[in-house]
Design an enzyme around this catalytic site. Structure first.
Site, mmCIF file in Angstrom:
data_model
loop_
_atom_site.group_PDB
_atom_site.id
_atom_site.type_symbol
_atom_site.label_atom_id
_atom_site.label_comp_id
_atom_site.label_asym_id
_atom_site.label_seq_id
_atom_site.Cartn_x
_atom_site.Cartn_y
_atom_site.Cartn_z
ATOM 1 N N CYS A 30 0.844 -1.192 0.000
ATOM 2 C CA CYS A 30 0.000 0.000 0.000
ATOM 3 C C CYS A 30 0.885 1.251 0.000
ATOM 4 O O CYS A 30 2.078 1.197 0.301
ATOM 5 C CB CYS A 30 -0.906 -0.017 1.224
ATOM 6 N N CYS A 75 28.577 -19.293 18.467
ATOM 7 C CA CYS A 75 28.882 -20.351 17.514
ATOM 8 C C CYS A 75 28.088 -21.608 17.853
ATOM 9 O O CYS A 75 27.920 -21.974 19.022
ATOM 10 C CB CYS A 75 30.373 -20.661 17.540
#
Length: 523
Positions: A235, A295
């Site tokens: 929009c 990690c």
């Protein structure tokens, strides 16, 4: 083994395992071909709503030589689909078209000559009323103005004013909106305005090709599409949404899958978060291990390294793209698990990856300002080339590809699970198709991470030769990820859903240029 690092290929490996620069033109052309004749969509503001409605009304009025209120009744009945009106006209004829919509053209009033000087008895209130205080609709049923007015007011207050039918028993003729307006205005002008507003807004409320923007707070705009209702639009207020279900953009996930996924996330995500945020068992000594870094290659105090995502034992070595000799992107059923536990673990597998990429998308979206600063810095230099659109194009491609990647995990959860498609594929078919899908998914994942890594580099400070090298990598990766997104959509649509004959799982088409931005409809 850096915590929280994103692993991509090294500079030396970059062109060896991916397409060469000579192949870049082919990839780019293939991607551009996806967006031929994109669907057009228009923003309908309050000021342009009347003009938008007039377009369709005029088409029907011109073809059938009808007055406006008759054309409106036809279009409301057929949900403002003018093509449907014309199709019914050709297939079933004019009489059937009008009868099904309750449209009755003005007929001759047999009482018109006598009513001019006499009274009549209203068959609703059974009171005598002068002829000038009665009204007849197109169906020739005549009642007193007071009864008509009361009837209209009740219907408007009930919210049924778009198709008010005649009061006569078994008469389905739609009343003349001009007469409704005149009679209600004399009694309650405010209610007459409400009636006009209902007629105007019916163009949106009853139109399958026009929908209100789902923005909160509401921006007041509606969107009109011209082609496929299974599309994703933006929009003028900036909100992007699925036109079919009005939820956030979610392709290549179907609307039904997305609804089920959102519901399941709401119900089960707290349990998943508890599992993922707490310790996991070491595959060797079975002690609980707490992850204290970014990690996903972790090591227990007993010395055993393992993958935090799947819990499988691994070695200690990394490559740029994975833990060496280990992969866990493909879900494997744990035969030793009970059904309930295994279902939860399966959901956890896909939920973790969905959330991880969604979180990355939010972080990367915040890179826009930083990227703008780097481009401005480059523009102020003495470089020969002043075109740095490749940086913005790469950024837009990253956001689009990251979203596609995130939404591909709910697709895998449902297509290869038992909730929706149990017994739709043989085990062998499922294995082959799942391998094909996950291979594309993993290729996309690798290249999205690479693209993200290169866009985060401080390339505005690079010497010109290294800048040109980075530029080419970003351009190439943008084309590669675009091509992989297209292949992933094709795989889902043609290889997975079509053989399953799942028309209820239609997905929006992939568009290289991203969500279709609606243009302004003139007043």
């Amino acid at each position: 083994m850096e915590d929280g690092s994103v692993y991509g290929s090294s500079d030396d490996e970059f062109y060896n395992d991916e397409e060469s620069l000579d192949g870049f033109t082919q990839v780019e052309v293939e991607s551009d071909g996806v967006c031929q004749n994109p669907p057009s969509c228009k923003v309908i503001r309050k000021e342009s709503l009347l003009a938008a409605q007039k377009e369709d009304l005029q088409r029907v009025m011109d073809l059938l030589s009808l007055k406006e209120h008759h054309a409106r009744s036809l279009l409301i009945h057929y949900r403002w689909d003018a093509d449907k009106v014309f199709a019914v006209l050709v297939e079933r004829g004019r009489d059937k078209l009008y009868a099904e919509a309750g449209v009755t053209l003005e007929g001759k009033d047999d009482h018109c000559s006598t009513l001019s000087t006499t009274e009549m008895t209203c068959q609703i209130c059974f009171e005598d009323a002068p002829a000038e205080k009665t009204a007849a609709m197109d169906c020739n049923h005549r009642f007193c103005n007071d009864c008509w007015t009361t009837h209209f007011i009740v219907k408007i207050n009930e919210g049924k004013s778009k198709r008010i039918t005649c009061m006569a028993q078994k008469c389905n003729a739609i009343c003349d909106e001009g007469k409704i307006r005149d009679l209600v205005t004399a009694k309650d002008p405010t209610l007459a305005e409400k009636f006009d507003r209902f007629l105007l807004e019916s163009y949106i409320d009853d139109n399958k090709r026009v929908k209100w923007c789902p923005s909160v707070p509401h921006c007041g705009n509606a969107i009109r599409i011209e082609d496929d209702e299974y599309c994703e639009v933006e929009c003028a207020c900036g909100v992007q949404f699925c036109f079919n279900c009005l939820s956030e953009v979610h392709s290549p996930c179907s609307c039904l899958m997305w609804e089920l996924w959102m519901r399941k996330c709401k119900e089960d995500s707290k349990t998943v978060i508890w599992i993922t945020e707490n310790a996991k068992h070491c595959p060797k000594c079975h002690n609980l291990v707490e992850k204290n870094g970014g990690c996903n290659l972790v090591r227990c105090i007993c010395g055993q390294p393992f993958c935090w995502l799947c819990g499988g034992a691994t070695g200690l070595e990394h490559t740029w793209t994975s833990i060496r000799g280990h992969t866990c992107g493909s879900y494997k059923e744990g035969q030793e698990q009970k059904t309930t536990v295994n279902n939860l673990l399966r959901f956890t597998h896909y939920y973790e990856r969905y959330v991880a990429h969604f979180d990355s998308l939010k972080v990367e979206a915040d890179m826009k300002q930083k990227l703008h600063v780097k481009v401005l810095k480059l523009e102020s230099t003495e470089l020969q080339s002043k075109d740095f659109s490749w940086a913005e194009n790469g950024f837009n491609r990253l956001l689009q590809s990251r979203r596609v990647l995130s939404c591909s995990y709910p697709v895998a959860f449902y297509i290869f699970g038992k909730a929706l498609f149990e017994n739709e594929m043989t085990p062998k078919e499922k294995e082959i198709k799942q391998n094909l899908f996950e291979n594309l998914q993993q290729q996309l994942e690798i290249n999205v991470e690479r693209l993200s890594m290169f866009l985060e580099e401080p390339f505005a400070d690079y010497p010109e030769d290294k800048l040109l090298e980075t530029r080419m990598k970003i351009i190439t990766l943008s084309a590669v990820t675009d091509n992989l997104c297209k292949k992933l959509y094709d795989c889902i649509d043609n290889d997975l859903l079509v053989p399953l004959q799942q028309a209820t799982h239609t997905i929006a088409h992939y568009r290289s240029n991203g969500v279709d931005k609606a243009s302004e409809l003139p007043n």
